[in-house]
Design a protein around this motif. Structure first.
Motif, mmCIF file in Angstrom:
data_model
loop_
_atom_site.group_PDB
_atom_site.id
_atom_site.type_symbol
_atom_site.label_atom_id
_atom_site.label_comp_id
_atom_site.label_asym_id
_atom_site.label_seq_id
_atom_site.Cartn_x
_atom_site.Cartn_y
_atom_site.Cartn_z
ATOM 1 N N GLY A 101 51.968 27.631 57.224
ATOM 2 C CA GLY A 101 52.418 28.847 56.552
ATOM 3 C C GLY A 101 51.274 29.733 56.111
ATOM 4 N N ARG A 102 51.540 30.508 55.074
ATOM 5 C CA ARG A 102 50.562 31.453 54.557
ATOM 6 C C ARG A 102 49.869 30.898 53.327
ATOM 7 N N LEU A 103 48.954 31.665 52.825
ATOM 8 C CA LEU A 103 48.280 31.348 51.572
ATOM 9 C C LEU A 103 48.852 32.284 50.511
ATOM 10 N N VAL A 104 49.417 31.728 49.450
ATOM 11 C CA VAL A 104 49.987 32.516 48.354
ATOM 12 C C VAL A 104 49.054 32.372 47.162
ATOM 13 N N ILE A 105 48.495 33.483 46.689
ATOM 14 C CA ILE A 105 47.488 33.439 45.627
ATOM 15 C C ILE A 105 48.031 34.152 44.393
ATOM 16 N N THR A 106 47.911 33.498 43.252
ATOM 17 C CA THR A 106 48.508 34.024 42.031
ATOM 18 C C THR A 106 47.533 33.936 40.860
ATOM 19 N N VAL B 149 50.535 27.355 51.308
ATOM 20 C CA VAL B 149 49.597 26.751 50.365
ATOM 21 C C VAL B 149 49.419 27.735 49.211
ATOM 22 N N ALA B 150 49.407 27.226 47.983
ATOM 23 C CA ALA B 150 49.261 28.092 46.808
ATOM 24 C C ALA B 150 47.880 27.931 46.184
ATOM 25 N N ILE B 151 47.334 29.059 45.742
ATOM 26 C CA ILE B 151 46.103 29.056 44.945
ATOM 27 C C ILE B 151 46.421 29.751 43.630
ATOM 28 N N CYS B 152 46.053 29.129 42.531
ATOM 29 C CA CYS B 152 46.278 29.712 41.209
ATOM 30 C C CYS B 152 44.942 29.910 40.511
ATOM 31 N N LEU B 153 44.694 31.126 39.999
ATOM 32 C CA LEU B 153 43.456 31.448 39.303
ATOM 33 C C LEU B 153 43.711 31.574 37.809
ATOM 34 N N SER B 154 42.893 30.907 37.007
ATOM 35 C CA SER B 154 42.974 31.040 35.557
ATOM 36 C C SER B 154 41.696 30.488 34.957
ATOM 37 N N LYS B 155 41.023 31.289 34.157
ATOM 38 C CA LYS B 155 39.775 30.808 33.549
ATOM 39 C C LYS B 155 40.037 29.593 32.671
ATOM 40 N N SER B 156 40.977 29.724 31.729
ATOM 41 C CA SER B 156 41.243 28.623 30.799
ATOM 42 C C SER B 156 42.092 27.537 31.439
ATOM 43 N N GLY B 157 42.977 27.950 32.333
ATOM 44 C CA GLY B 157 43.903 26.998 32.948
ATOM 45 C C GLY B 157 45.007 26.550 32.025
ATOM 46 N N ASN B 158 45.092 27.172 30.852
ATOM 47 C CA ASN B 158 46.059 26.740 29.839
ATOM 48 C C ASN B 158 46.951 27.868 29.329
ATOM 49 N N SER B 159 46.896 29.040 29.935
ATOM 50 C CA SER B 159 47.698 30.148 29.418
ATOM 51 C C SER B 159 49.187 29.834 29.583
ATOM 52 N N PRO B 160 50.047 30.372 28.709
ATOM 53 C CA PRO B 160 51.479 30.054 28.759
ATOM 54 C C PRO B 160 52.120 30.330 30.113
ATOM 55 N N GLU B 161 51.741 31.451 30.722
ATOM 56 C CA GLU B 161 52.327 31.794 32.017
ATOM 57 C C GLU B 161 51.974 30.757 33.074
ATOM 58 N N ILE C 148 46.001 24.671 44.957
ATOM 59 C CA ILE C 148 44.556 24.727 44.713
ATOM 60 C C ILE C 148 44.338 25.529 43.436
ATOM 61 N N GLY C 149 43.666 24.947 42.470
ATOM 62 C CA GLY C 149 43.378 25.650 41.227
ATOM 63 C C GLY C 149 41.945 26.157 41.210
ATOM 64 N N ILE C 150 41.768 27.396 40.791
ATOM 65 C CA ILE C 150 40.431 27.945 40.565
ATOM 66 C C ILE C 150 40.322 28.210 39.074
ATOM 67 N N SER D 118 46.630 20.513 39.680
ATOM 68 C CA SER D 118 46.263 20.970 41.029
ATOM 69 C C SER D 118 45.915 19.797 41.932
ATOM 70 N N ASP D 119 46.219 19.959 43.221
ATOM 71 C CA ASP D 119 45.811 18.952 44.209
ATOM 72 C C ASP D 119 44.308 18.997 44.430
ATOM 73 N N PHE D 120 43.765 20.207 44.385
ATOM 74 C CA PHE D 120 42.325 20.399 44.530
ATOM 75 C C PHE D 120 41.880 21.433 43.505
ATOM 76 N N VAL D 121 40.699 21.220 42.935
ATOM 77 C CA VAL D 121 40.186 22.142 41.920
ATOM 78 C C VAL D 121 38.860 22.727 42.377
ATOM 79 N N LEU D 122 38.775 24.062 42.357
ATOM 80 C CA LEU D 122 37.503 24.753 42.597
ATOM 81 C C LEU D 122 36.976 25.133 41.215
ATOM 82 N N HIS D 123 35.852 24.543 40.846
ATOM 83 C CA HIS D 123 35.352 24.664 39.485
ATOM 84 C C HIS D 123 34.582 25.977 39.312
ATOM 85 N N ALA D 124 35.212 26.952 38.691
ATOM 86 C CA ALA D 124 34.609 28.274 38.483
ATOM 87 C C ALA D 124 34.008 28.350 37.084
ATOM 88 N N TYR D 125 33.218 27.346 36.725
ATOM 89 C CA TYR D 125 32.667 27.281 35.374
ATOM 90 C C TYR D 125 31.502 28.263 35.196
#
Length: 321
Positions: A45-50, A94-106, A122-124, A136-143
């Motif tokens: 399928g496609r890559l869905v990024i949120t 495949v889904a990619i989710c971006l969040s600095k804190s990773g803990n926001s309510p949304e 995939i979490g960034i 996340s199944d895989f984490v890209l560490h954007a520290y």
């Protein structure tokens, strides 16, 4: 009032801060990054990024980069996802989710929804121990150790880090797909590179400005034809076959050499065997020919049959140079 030196010093500090944060990302790359690339590459399928907030803006930019480099991608705003837009996520995506804190309510609401159909996630994020990081199944560490702003609040280094990781994904996928400049041009037909690689001479030939005279035409007729068509040249044509070409320069040299032009014909002045190109030729080839021979016009002919004149200005107008 802040002086110019203070302004420049602040700008340099910001740029250095962001560049150092980006450089530090290399030490956080691990097998999760490699597995993420493999998962995206093998997906049917496609890559869905949120994302939410500034991360959503970065997600949209990553989508644009991936689409233009051969990885079909769509942007899903995290806030809109829980109000109906989640329907764009299909089972093979495949889904990619971006969040600095990773803990926001949304993000806490969205992540379980992204995973309920079994899609790879995939979490960034800057926080691997966050809700997003753990789910996340895989984490890209954007520290990043800090943001670039003096209050350490505005998303600057952190959003740049997300963007860079997205670029790294895109480039790895390009290399795995053996993505070429020709492929890039197919996705950018309106850009300079796309036009250079895809546009053919026949596509930009102006049939309404097709200067031509017969070999026995008077030189005055040739001068009028050159002036009216405004291309600085006219082809000399017999039975629709090109026999020569007359340029502004040819006219000037003739006038310098002759005191009397009565009885002078086009055939007397023309340059025989002019440089030609076919309608099927690429515009880039035409440009190379002009550069190699230091000319600004090319006769366009197919099997000797006259089709028109291609001028350097036509190429310049398309933004190819």
């Amino acid at each position: 009032m802040i002086n110019n030196e203070a302004i420049l010093a602040s700008a340099r500090k910001t740029i250095l801060s962001e560049s150092e944060s980006i450089a530090a990302l290399t030490q956080y790359l691990d097998e999760d990054f490699a597995k993420s690339v493999q998962t995206i590459y093998n997906a049917k399928g496609r890559l869905v990024i949120t994302g939410i907030g500034k991360s959503a803006l970065i997600a949209a930019k990553i989508v644009a980069t991936l689409n233009s480099t051969g990885t079909p991608s769509v942007f899903l705003h995290a806030a809109e996802a829980i109000h109906g837009d989640l329907g764009m996520l299909q089972p093979d995506d495949v889904a990619i989710c971006l969040s600095k804190s990773g803990n926001s309510p949304e993000i806490k609401i969205l992540v379980p929804l992204l995973k309920r159909f079994g899609n790879a996630l995939i979490g960034i994020t800057a926080n691997k121990n966050s809700f997003l990081g753990k789910q996340s199944d895989f984490v890209l560490h954007a520290y990043v150790s800090q943001e670039a702003d003096p209050l350490n609040l505005a998303p600057t280094n952190s959003t740049t880090a997300q963007l860079v990781l997205g670029d790294a994904l895109a480039v790895c996928l390009m290399e795995m797909r053996n993505f070429t400049s020709e492929d890039f041009a197919k996705y950018h037909p309106g850009g300079a590179l796309g036009k250079k690689l895809l546009l053919r001479v026949g596509d930009m030939l102006d049939g309404t400005h097709k200067p031509m005279v017969a070999p026995d035409s008077s030189i005055k007729t040739a001068i009028v034809e050159i002036s009216e068509k405004r291309l600085g040249v006219t082809a000399v044509v017999e039975n629709n076959k090109v026999t020569g070409i007359i340029t502004d320069g040819d006219i000037r040299r003739m006038l310098n050499d002759r005191d009397n032009i009565a009885g002078v014909t086009a055939a007397d002045v023309m340059t025989r065997n002019p440089k030609t190109i076919t309608t099927a030729s690429m515009v880039s080839e035409a440009l190379n020919t002009m550069e190699n021979y230091a000319i600004t016009q090319l006769v366009v002919a197919d099997d000797g049959e006259y089709k028109g004149i291609l001028h350097l200005h036509d190429i310049l107008k398309e933004g190819i140079v």
